[in-house]
Design a protein around this motif. Structure first.
Motif, PDB file in Angstrom:
ATOM      1  N   ILE A  86      -5.778  -4.040  -3.622  1.00  0.00           N
ATOM      2  CA  ILE A  86      -5.534  -4.584  -2.804  1.00  0.00           C
ATOM      3  C   ILE A  86      -6.240  -4.504  -1.778  1.00  0.00           C
ATOM      4  O   ILE A  86      -6.622  -3.101  -0.989  1.00  0.00           O
ATOM      5  N   LEU A  87      -6.925  -5.669  -1.574  1.00  0.00           N
ATOM      6  CA  LEU A  87      -7.696  -5.628   0.042  1.00  0.00           C
ATOM      7  C   LEU A  87      -6.913  -5.828   0.802  1.00  0.00           C
ATOM      8  O   LEU A  87      -5.833  -6.491   1.351  1.00  0.00           O
TER       9      LEU A  87
ATOM     10  N   ALA B  99       0.594  -1.118  -0.268  1.00  0.00           N
ATOM     11  CA  ALA B  99      -0.167  -0.355   0.211  1.00  0.00           C
ATOM     12  C   ALA B  99       0.366   1.293  -0.055  1.00  0.00           C
ATOM     13  O   ALA B  99       0.891   1.923  -0.511  1.00  0.00           O
ATOM     14  N   ALA B 100       1.813   1.797   1.217  1.00  0.00           N
ATOM     15  CA  ALA B 100       2.656   2.546   0.830  1.00  0.00           C
ATOM     16  C   ALA B 100       3.648   2.577  -0.913  1.00  0.00           C
ATOM     17  O   ALA B 100       3.942   3.369  -1.286  1.00  0.00           O
ATOM     18  N   MET B 101       4.064   1.383  -0.896  1.00  0.00           N
ATOM     19  CA  MET B 101       4.704   1.936  -2.010  1.00  0.00           C
ATOM     20  C   MET B 101       3.690   2.483  -3.583  1.00  0.00           C
ATOM     21  O   MET B 101       3.899   3.244  -4.222  1.00  0.00           O
ATOM     22  N   TRP B 102       2.656   1.670  -3.677  1.00  0.00           N
ATOM     23  CA  TRP B 102       1.597   2.515  -4.780  1.00  0.00           C
ATOM     24  C   TRP B 102       1.057   3.456  -4.383  1.00  0.00           C
ATOM     25  O   TRP B 102       1.025   4.303  -5.637  1.00  0.00           O
ATOM     26  N   THR B 103       0.759   3.442  -3.132  1.00  0.00           N
ATOM     27  CA  THR B 103       0.883   5.012  -2.933  1.00  0.00           C
ATOM     28  C   THR B 103       1.823   6.143  -3.331  1.00  0.00           C
ATOM     29  O   THR B 103       1.822   7.304  -3.587  1.00  0.00           O
TER      30      THR B 103
ATOM     31  N   LEU C  31      -9.537  -0.961   1.457  1.00  0.00           N
ATOM     32  CA  LEU C  31      -8.551  -1.418   0.060  1.00  0.00           C
ATOM     33  C   LEU C  31      -7.870  -0.303  -0.797  1.00  0.00           C
ATOM     34  O   LEU C  31      -8.482   0.923   0.319  1.00  0.00           O
ATOM     35  N   LEU C  32      -6.834  -1.328  -1.254  1.00  0.00           N
ATOM     36  CA  LEU C  32      -5.911   0.456  -2.537  1.00  0.00           C
ATOM     37  C   LEU C  32      -6.656   0.109  -3.632  1.00  0.00           C
ATOM     38  O   LEU C  32      -6.699  -1.270  -4.014  1.00  0.00           O
ATOM     39  N   ARG C  33      -6.984   1.438  -4.255  1.00  0.00           N
ATOM     40  CA  ARG C  33      -7.290   1.262  -4.990  1.00  0.00           C
ATOM     41  C   ARG C  33      -6.411   1.886  -6.330  1.00  0.00           C
ATOM     42  O   ARG C  33      -6.415   2.865  -5.960  1.00  0.00           O
ATOM     43  N   VAL C  34      -5.649   1.611  -7.592  1.00  0.00           N
ATOM     44  CA  VAL C  34      -5.023   2.322  -8.619  1.00  0.00           C
ATOM     45  C   VAL C  34      -4.784   2.307  -9.974  1.00  0.00           C
ATOM     46  O   VAL C  34      -5.034   0.906 -10.429  1.00  0.00           O
ATOM     47  N   ASP C  35      -5.362   3.545 -10.377  1.00  0.00           N
ATOM     48  CA  ASP C  35      -5.701   3.038 -12.374  1.00  0.00           C
ATOM     49  C   ASP C  35      -5.079   3.339 -12.315  1.00  0.00           C
ATOM     50  O   ASP C  35      -4.365   4.503 -12.333  1.00  0.00           O
ATOM     51  N   ARG C  36      -4.006   2.904 -14.002  1.00  0.00           N
ATOM     52  CA  ARG C  36      -3.288   2.453 -15.221  1.00  0.00           C
ATOM     53  C   ARG C  36      -3.890   2.470 -16.213  1.00  0.00           C
ATOM     54  O   ARG C  36      -4.883   1.839 -15.945  1.00  0.00           O
TER      55      ARG C  36
ATOM     56  N   THR D  46      -4.216 -15.194  -2.833  1.00  0.00           N
ATOM     57  CA  THR D  46      -5.291 -15.200  -4.452  1.00  0.00           C
ATOM     58  C   THR D  46      -5.555 -13.873  -5.400  1.00  0.00           C
ATOM     59  O   THR D  46      -5.682 -12.893  -4.585  1.00  0.00           O
ATOM     60  N   TRP D  47      -5.041 -13.985  -6.679  1.00  0.00           N
ATOM     61  CA  TRP D  47      -4.819 -12.242  -7.129  1.00  0.00           C
ATOM     62  C   TRP D  47      -6.448 -13.119  -8.209  1.00  0.00           C
ATOM     63  O   TRP D  47      -6.329 -13.984  -9.334  1.00  0.00           O
ATOM     64  N   HIS D  48      -7.330 -11.937  -8.537  1.00  0.00           N
ATOM     65  CA  HIS D  48      -8.742 -12.147  -8.998  1.00  0.00           C
ATOM     66  C   HIS D  48      -8.201 -11.161 -10.494  1.00  0.00           C
ATOM     67  O   HIS D  48      -8.115 -10.140 -10.581  1.00  0.00           O
TER      68      HIS D  48
END
Length: 233
Positions: free
Chosen positions: A36-37, A8-12, A24-29, A223-225
């Motif tokens: 990430i839940l 979470a820290a890396m993506w933000t 959750l964390l949401r990153v739109d690319r 688990t990666w959905h």
């Protein structure tokens, strides 16, 4: 959990526009939304994810749902991978030349190795700075590592230090340079830079034997959905 906090820290840090709350964390690319839940999924969370980014691929990292459970997210494909941690301690010194990346041109070499070596189909063909923009070189906690074989860029990864643990991401070796110990060399160099910290990562099955040999142990299965785009433009 160590991995969830670090990711979470890396993506933000990389995407200040990322949406982060207690669930959750949401990153739109471009083309992909990463989720990430941070808590076990509820019906509200499942419904929210189902309505996200309908024209994009959605990838949800879920360390809470048992790999043997019924599918949580509709229209998605599930892949299980182990979350692994390594306690502090000095590694074996790297046997091959490894550099810490400090300039944009070398970063581009490392980025191509990661994108093509993993490989990441959604990032093909490789486009410079699409995955790792040069600003990562100035972000606190970010470090990028590159190993050479006979002067050629061959293996790479990046790490993120959140102040309590270091996460290892995207460790990859180009196909023509595999089985030469270059992935181990990159990992050893990264650990040697912060031997006082716990290291954390999500492993592929191909990478798991190396990580176990380097002192990592499985702490949980993730688990990666992956949900494909639902609507076309």
């Amino acid at each position: 959990m160590i991995y969830l906090r670090n990711a979470a820290a890396m993506w933000t840090a990389l995407f200040p526009s990322a949406r982060l709350d207690e669930r959750l964390l949401r990153v739109d690319r471009p083309g992909t939304t990463r989720v990430i839940l941070r808590q076990p999924p509820t019906s509200l969370t499942v419904a929210e994810v189902a309505g996200m980014a309908l024209q994009s691929r959605v990838v949800v990292e879920d360390v809470f749902t048992s790999p043997d459970a019924e599918p949580v997210f509709p229209n998605s494909r599930a892949v299980c991978m182990p979350v692994m941690n390594r306690p502090p301690g000095d590694p074996t010194p790297p046997a091959s030349p490894v550099v810490e990346v400090r300039d944009p041109d070398t970063l581009a070499h490392a980025e191509r190795v990661m994108v093509d070596g993993f490989p990441f189909p959604q990032l093909q063909p490789w486009v410079r700075a699409q995955a790792l923009p040069p600003r990562v070189l100035d972000l606190p906690g970010w470090r990028v590592w590159l190993a050479y074989d006979d002067g050629q860029p061959a293996a790479a990864a990046y790490t993120y230090d959140d102040g309590q643990a270091t996460g290892l991401y995207w460790l990859a070796t180009l196909a023509e340079f595999r089985s030469r110990g270059l992935g181990r060399a990159v990992l050893s160099a990264a650990i040697a830079a912060r031997p006082d910290q716990v290291f954390t990562l999500v492993a592929t099955e191909a990478g798991r034997p190396l990580y176990e040999a380097m002192g990592f142990a499985v702490v949980r299965m993730a688990t990666w959905h992956t949900r494909p785009p639902i609507l076309t433009a």
